[in-house]
Design an enzyme around this catalytic site. Structure first.
Site, PDB file in Angstrom:
ATOM      1  N   CYS A 109       0.886  -1.275  -0.088  1.00 18.70           N
ATOM      2  CA  CYS A 109      -0.111  -0.035   0.036  1.00 18.70           C
ATOM      3  C   CYS A 109       0.998   1.240  -0.006  1.00 18.70           C
ATOM      4  O   CYS A 109       1.880   1.335   0.840  1.00 18.70           O
ATOM      5  CB  CYS A 109      -0.874  -0.013   1.292  1.00 18.70           C
ATOM      6  SG  CYS A 109      -1.808   1.436   1.441  1.00 18.70           S
ATOM      7  N   CYS A 120     -10.428  14.698   4.286  1.00 19.46           N
ATOM      8  CA  CYS A 120     -11.413  13.962   5.013  1.00 19.46           C
ATOM      9  C   CYS A 120     -11.404  13.762   6.481  1.00 19.46           C
ATOM     10  O   CYS A 120     -10.222  13.434   6.865  1.00 19.46           O
ATOM     11  CB  CYS A 120     -11.238  12.465   4.162  1.00 19.46           C
ATOM     12  SG  CYS A 120     -11.332  12.794   2.433  1.00 19.46           S
ATOM     13  N   GLU A 167      -3.775  11.857  -2.195  1.00 23.76           N
ATOM     14  CA  GLU A 167      -4.697  11.629  -3.055  1.00 23.76           C
ATOM     15  C   GLU A 167      -4.020  11.494  -4.562  1.00 23.76           C
ATOM     16  O   GLU A 167      -3.502  12.479  -5.078  1.00 23.76           O
ATOM     17  CB  GLU A 167      -5.829  12.620  -3.400  1.00 23.76           C
ATOM     18  CG  GLU A 167      -6.492  12.989  -4.483  1.00 23.76           C
ATOM     19  CD  GLU A 167      -7.417  11.492  -4.784  1.00 23.76           C
ATOM     20  OE1 GLU A 167      -7.978  11.083  -3.724  1.00 23.76           O
ATOM     21  OE2 GLU A 167      -7.397  11.290  -6.088  1.00 23.76           O
ATOM     22  N   HIS A 223     -18.459   6.530   0.493  1.00 25.86           N
ATOM     23  CA  HIS A 223     -18.498   6.686   1.894  1.00 25.86           C
ATOM     24  C   HIS A 223     -19.974   7.338   2.513  1.00 25.86           C
ATOM     25  O   HIS A 223     -20.343   7.466   3.583  1.00 25.86           O
ATOM     26  CB  HIS A 223     -17.446   7.607   2.607  1.00 25.86           C
ATOM     27  CG  HIS A 223     -16.087   7.002   2.570  1.00 25.86           C
ATOM     28  ND1 HIS A 223     -15.690   5.698   2.910  1.00 25.86           N
ATOM     29  CD2 HIS A 223     -15.041   7.518   1.940  1.00 25.86           C
ATOM     30  CE1 HIS A 223     -14.661   5.542   2.388  1.00 25.86           C
ATOM     31  NE2 HIS A 223     -14.125   6.564   1.838  1.00 25.86           N
ATOM     32  N   ASN A 297     -11.814   2.383  10.664  1.00 21.64           N
ATOM     33  CA  ASN A 297     -10.194   2.152  11.375  1.00 21.64           C
ATOM     34  C   ASN A 297     -10.249   3.300  12.332  1.00 21.64           C
ATOM     35  O   ASN A 297     -10.296   4.454  11.807  1.00 21.64           O
ATOM     36  CB  ASN A 297      -9.132   1.958  10.629  1.00 21.64           C
ATOM     37  CG  ASN A 297      -9.018   0.767   9.945  1.00 21.64           C
ATOM     38  OD1 ASN A 297      -9.541  -0.127  10.294  1.00 21.64           O
ATOM     39  ND2 ASN A 297      -8.728   0.843   8.622  1.00 21.64           N
TER      40      ASN A 297
END
Ligand code: SAH
Ligand code: SF4
Length: 350
Positions: A109, A120, A167, A223, A297
């Site tokens: 990742c 966010c 991003e 979301h 999370n």
């Protein structure tokens, strides 16, 4: 800093490598050898390149680095399968990268920016603000670092997710150049399908992506299914609202011919209601897509809690009524804050 003057070899294209060896008075085929050391062997030191003349190795050592990421902290999850590395960039910026070892896969990742400008509210990277874009060398360098490590046990990276800090489509050119580098058949040769780019839904960049008919699958962080709810979680929704985003998604599917993934962090009592599932089902009905649900999370700056398994099941079932497929993403590395949205620039957890 000494490194500042040096060239990061992972920043260079094939043509740049050719120009470099030419400048050093060497024939073109040396560039090919150098490329192989970089992308087949993931060399970590100039002296490893034993098929290059000593003089060239010395000249390269003076001018260049094999990546400019300095690992400062490495943490392993309690099960040992997830490894998170905090790197210091040449200018002192800190980024994190996570390796997840599965049975047959090694997924990395990777970060695309130091910090993130999108803000966010539930995301640790968003909570820290934007520092800068990462260079091509810093993105590819994350891949090279873990490839070098895995090579020791005969392993290799099988999948990449651009889901670390930042991003990716905000840093469009560097991210896509890095992906082109990782998929280059004469180098790493990772299949496009083995890479996923996750975006908050930057519409203009998605359109460019679609027009370029890029083959790397996209995941869109949705979301919430109403503008009111989504704007509370994802401030850029004001600029790129849901209806426009859905148009951009349909356009992307049409142009690339690829299924889209939607990401949805399930926050208990907020976006995990049956009403949100119905609205989401209505938005996605008939679309070539899949929903990835991620129980939230924890992050320091947001007090939401993950949804419990019953609510997750009810959400999936409701989406099924609309013919929309959904699965829960396995949470990895939560104990070392290596899960989705937990990456940031801390040197010690806290
Ligand atoms: N900037 C990109 C990619 C990085 S974030 C994006 O936003 O898509 C990768 C994924 O983790 C995104 O879907 C993001 O919304 C999600 N995420 C962020 N914070 C999270 C958290 N606290 N819990 C679960 N998922 C989170
Ligand atoms: Fe940036 Fe993605 Fe985090 Fe939003 S979720 S702040 S876009 S990294």
């Amino acid at each position: 800093m000494e490194n500042e003057q040096k060239i990061d070899l992972y920043d260079l294209s094939k043509a740049d490598l050719e120009a470099l060896v030419k400048e050093l008075g060497q024939p073109k085929f040396r560039a090919k050898q150098l490329w192989e050391w970089l992308y087949h062997h993931f060399a970590g030191d100039h002296d490893e390149m034993t098929n290059l003349p000593k003089k060239l190795r010395e000249a390269l050592a003076e001018k260049t680095d094999f990546g400019q990421l300095n690992p400062v902290v490495t943490e392993f999850s309690s099960d040992g399968f997830t490894e998170k590395v905090l790197f210091e960039c040449h200018d002192g910026r800190l980024i994190e990268t996570v390796l997840m070892r599965y049975d047959k896969r090694n997924t990395v990742c990777m970060s695309s920016q130091a910090g993130c400008a999108m803000g966010c509210v539930f995301c640790a990277t968003g909570q820290m603000g934007f520092m800068r874009h990462l260079t091509v060398g810093e993105i590819v360098g994350q891949f090279a670092y873990f490839s070098r490590k895995l090579k020791a046990d005969d392993g290799r990276i099988s999948n990449v997710v651009m889901m670390g800090m930042g991003e990716p489509l905000h840093n469009y050119d560097n991210t896509l150049t890095a992906i082109d580098r990782m998929t280059d058949p004469s180098g790493i040769d990772l299949g496009n399908r083995k890479i996923t780019i996750s975006t908050v839904g930057m519409i203009p960049a998605m359109k460019r992506y679609a027009d370029e008919q890029r083959q790397t699958p996209l995941a869109v962080s949705l979301h919430a299914a109403t503008d009111e709810e989504r704007t509370k979680l994802i401030p850029p929704n004001k600029r790129w609202p849901i209806a426009d985003l859905m148009d951009a998604c349909r356009y992307t599917i049409e142009k690339t011919g690829r299924r889209l993934t939607f990401e949805w962090a399930l926050i208990n009592g907020k976006n995990d209601t049956i009403e949100q599932a119905e609205k989401l089902g209505t938005l996605l009905k008939g679309m070539l897509c899949h929903v990835n649900l991620i129980p939230l999370n924890p992050t320091k700056g947001f007090d939401g809690r993950p949804s419990n398994p019953e609510r997750v099941d009810a959400f999936i079932k409701k989406l099924g009524d609309y013919g929309v497929s959904a699965t829960v993403r396995v949470r990895r590395g939560i104990d070392i804050q290596a899960g989705c949205g937990q990456l940031r620039d801390r040197v010690v957890n806290g």
